[in-house]
Design a protein around this motif. Sequence first.
Motif, mmCIF file in Angstrom:
data_model
loop_
_atom_site.group_PDB
_atom_site.id
_atom_site.type_symbol
_atom_site.label_atom_id
_atom_site.label_comp_id
_atom_site.label_asym_id
_atom_site.label_seq_id
_atom_site.Cartn_x
_atom_site.Cartn_y
_atom_site.Cartn_z
ATOM 1 N N SER A 128 -32.561 -78.366 27.296
ATOM 2 C CA SER A 128 -33.012 -79.917 26.775
ATOM 3 C C SER A 128 -34.331 -80.080 27.644
ATOM 4 O O SER A 128 -35.326 -80.411 27.130
ATOM 5 C CB SER A 128 -32.110 -80.929 26.930
ATOM 6 N N GLU A 139 -52.242 -78.387 25.697
ATOM 7 C CA GLU A 139 -52.996 -77.440 25.175
ATOM 8 C C GLU A 139 -53.993 -77.865 24.008
ATOM 9 O O GLU A 139 -55.267 -77.830 23.835
ATOM 10 C CB GLU A 139 -52.309 -76.224 24.597
ATOM 11 N N LYS A 140 -53.567 -78.782 23.084
ATOM 12 C CA LYS A 140 -54.247 -79.601 22.112
ATOM 13 C C LYS A 140 -55.208 -80.568 22.968
ATOM 14 O O LYS A 140 -56.399 -80.765 22.637
ATOM 15 C CB LYS A 140 -53.356 -80.435 21.254
ATOM 16 N N LYS A 149 -47.590 -77.585 24.967
ATOM 17 C CA LYS A 149 -48.226 -77.608 23.469
ATOM 18 C C LYS A 149 -49.207 -78.848 23.435
ATOM 19 O O LYS A 149 -50.168 -78.738 23.112
ATOM 20 C CB LYS A 149 -47.295 -77.795 22.458
ATOM 21 N N ASP A 150 -48.735 -79.929 23.809
ATOM 22 C CA ASP A 150 -49.607 -81.157 23.724
ATOM 23 C C ASP A 150 -50.628 -81.171 24.642
ATOM 24 O O ASP A 150 -52.084 -81.260 24.237
ATOM 25 C CB ASP A 150 -48.796 -82.514 24.213
ATOM 26 N N THR A 194 -36.242 -77.892 29.305
ATOM 27 C CA THR A 194 -37.332 -76.635 29.247
ATOM 28 C C THR A 194 -37.883 -77.024 27.508
ATOM 29 O O THR A 194 -39.060 -76.895 27.398
ATOM 30 C CB THR A 194 -36.686 -75.328 29.090
ATOM 31 N N ASP A 195 -37.222 -77.314 26.608
ATOM 32 C CA ASP A 195 -37.758 -77.920 25.367
ATOM 33 C C ASP A 195 -38.702 -78.804 25.242
ATOM 34 O O ASP A 195 -39.854 -78.818 24.744
ATOM 35 C CB ASP A 195 -36.524 -78.316 24.309
ATOM 36 N N SER A 196 -38.292 -79.919 26.182
ATOM 37 C CA SER A 196 -39.396 -81.276 26.477
ATOM 38 C C SER A 196 -40.778 -80.397 27.055
ATOM 39 O O SER A 196 -41.749 -81.094 26.667
ATOM 40 C CB SER A 196 -38.762 -82.054 27.335
ATOM 41 N N ASN A 225 -41.855 -77.440 26.829
ATOM 42 C CA ASN A 225 -42.682 -76.653 26.079
ATOM 43 C C ASN A 225 -43.656 -77.287 25.096
ATOM 44 O O ASN A 225 -44.574 -77.156 24.821
ATOM 45 C CB ASN A 225 -41.686 -75.700 25.441
ATOM 46 N N ASN A 226 -42.754 -78.432 24.817
ATOM 47 C CA ASN A 226 -43.515 -79.370 23.858
ATOM 48 C C ASN A 226 -44.695 -80.163 24.698
ATOM 49 O O ASN A 226 -45.951 -80.410 24.034
ATOM 50 C CB ASN A 226 -42.697 -80.514 23.275
ATOM 51 N N THR A 227 -44.536 -80.515 26.053
ATOM 52 C CA THR A 227 -45.547 -81.066 26.798
ATOM 53 C C THR A 227 -46.767 -80.174 26.749
ATOM 54 O O THR A 227 -48.063 -80.351 26.726
ATOM 55 C CB THR A 227 -45.167 -81.293 28.244
#
Length: 470
Positions: free
Chosen positions: A405, A418-419, A415-416, A407-409, A411-413
């Motif tokens: 859970s 990077e944007k 991606k954000d 690491t999923d969070s 990874n989403n961070t």
Amino acid sequence: MAISSIGVGSGLPLDELLGKLRASENQALTLIESRATSVQSRLTAYGTIKSSIEALKTASDALGKAETFGALKTSVNSEAFTAAANSKAIAGQYSIEVTQLASSQTLTSSSGMADRKATLANGSVDIAFTIGGTTKTITVAQDQTSLEGIVKAINGDSSLGVSATIVNDGSGTPHRLLLTAKNTGEQAALQTITVTATDAGAGTDISQVSGLIGYDSAAPGPNFTEITAKNAIVQINGIQVQSQSNTIEDVIEGVTLTLTKQSEVGKPSVLSVTADDSVTSKAVNTFVTAYNNLQNIIKTLTSYNVDTQKGSALTGDSLARQVQSQIRSALNVAGSPGAIRNLSQMGITTNPSDGILKVDDTKLAAALKDNMVDVQKLFAGENGVSAKMAAAADAFVKSGGSIPSATDSMNNTLKDLEKQYEAMSNRIDAKMETYRQQFSQLDTMMAQMNSVSSYLTQQLSMLGNTGEQK
């Protein structure tokens, strides 16, 4: 975006100023990069901890299996056979004499042929092989009814239970057929080989094929010289046992014998089946190593260097501390009746300063020798160390667990971030282009003003020179 050289016309350090503006604007990108690096470091650290927990769970699971405890080993005082024991075996000694090894039946044609490629029938033939009451049939086409073709057809069907080859004896008619049963023992021997015409008709002649390969064990004809199949025969504590193969399983429960040679007459071998505590000892030490590895990894990833005043990837991380705490708690097993009720009583103690486990090999060996049942209960019992460690590990590493859970969070961070970086970089590029255009306009204007100033200065100088001449 590349910046063209500006400031030449005005003489002002506009390029340098533009560079400083870019550096100032890029601080926002640096902050995003720094945050992304921090998140990536934590993500990597969690991956390392997850792998270590999984390794610990694997080692712990091994201590929950029955075969880890009470393993047996075998020893034989001769070369007549080897032996292996599983968990069903019972410790003891056995007197074993190998009277006869199992062997395969072989049939060698009594006479040879001059030409191995010569056709032997004027039509296709069916050749039926009967072994153990079961018959398998192959069909050989007329143009393949040579010795070579028949051998190829036999070897092309693995279900026949027999293999074929051609032996060259060096005589004038050298080519002889050799058939060998694929398995040892009397039940694997050929009973009959019969040849019939596939489509019998007037003038069909299959006699040469029948003369080559026809066989009946009840009334052996002149076609073959036979070496008969034999069953293995052993005497185990005076009891005769026969086997189709030289591998004999579960005649002695849990023990597999592999026969290798016939015993000397009247000289049986001794098979000893004894406890092999090394299996359990190895499993315990593997578990301790995996546990200590996890503790050391967590310590490294959460450490803080006072001298440099720098933390590690997970310094102050609550999840890492939670892993450390709950994994340690899994070692605290409620004692059950018996001499061994906790880990320390079998030689496994915890260093209070760093939480690292230490094994007293002498004490462990004594516990395994004298109290194997208690040790097994401690590790493999319903509420033993293995079960508790598995539950603690699963809570962290299984799908939906704490670490996946987290690491999923992260990874989403990432991606954000990077944007955000891409959007910020585009905004900075646009702003710098605006600055560049403004500086270019300034440079052009200053160049024009400098040109006018030079012109006026020149004209005034000329007027002054004219006045002096008058």
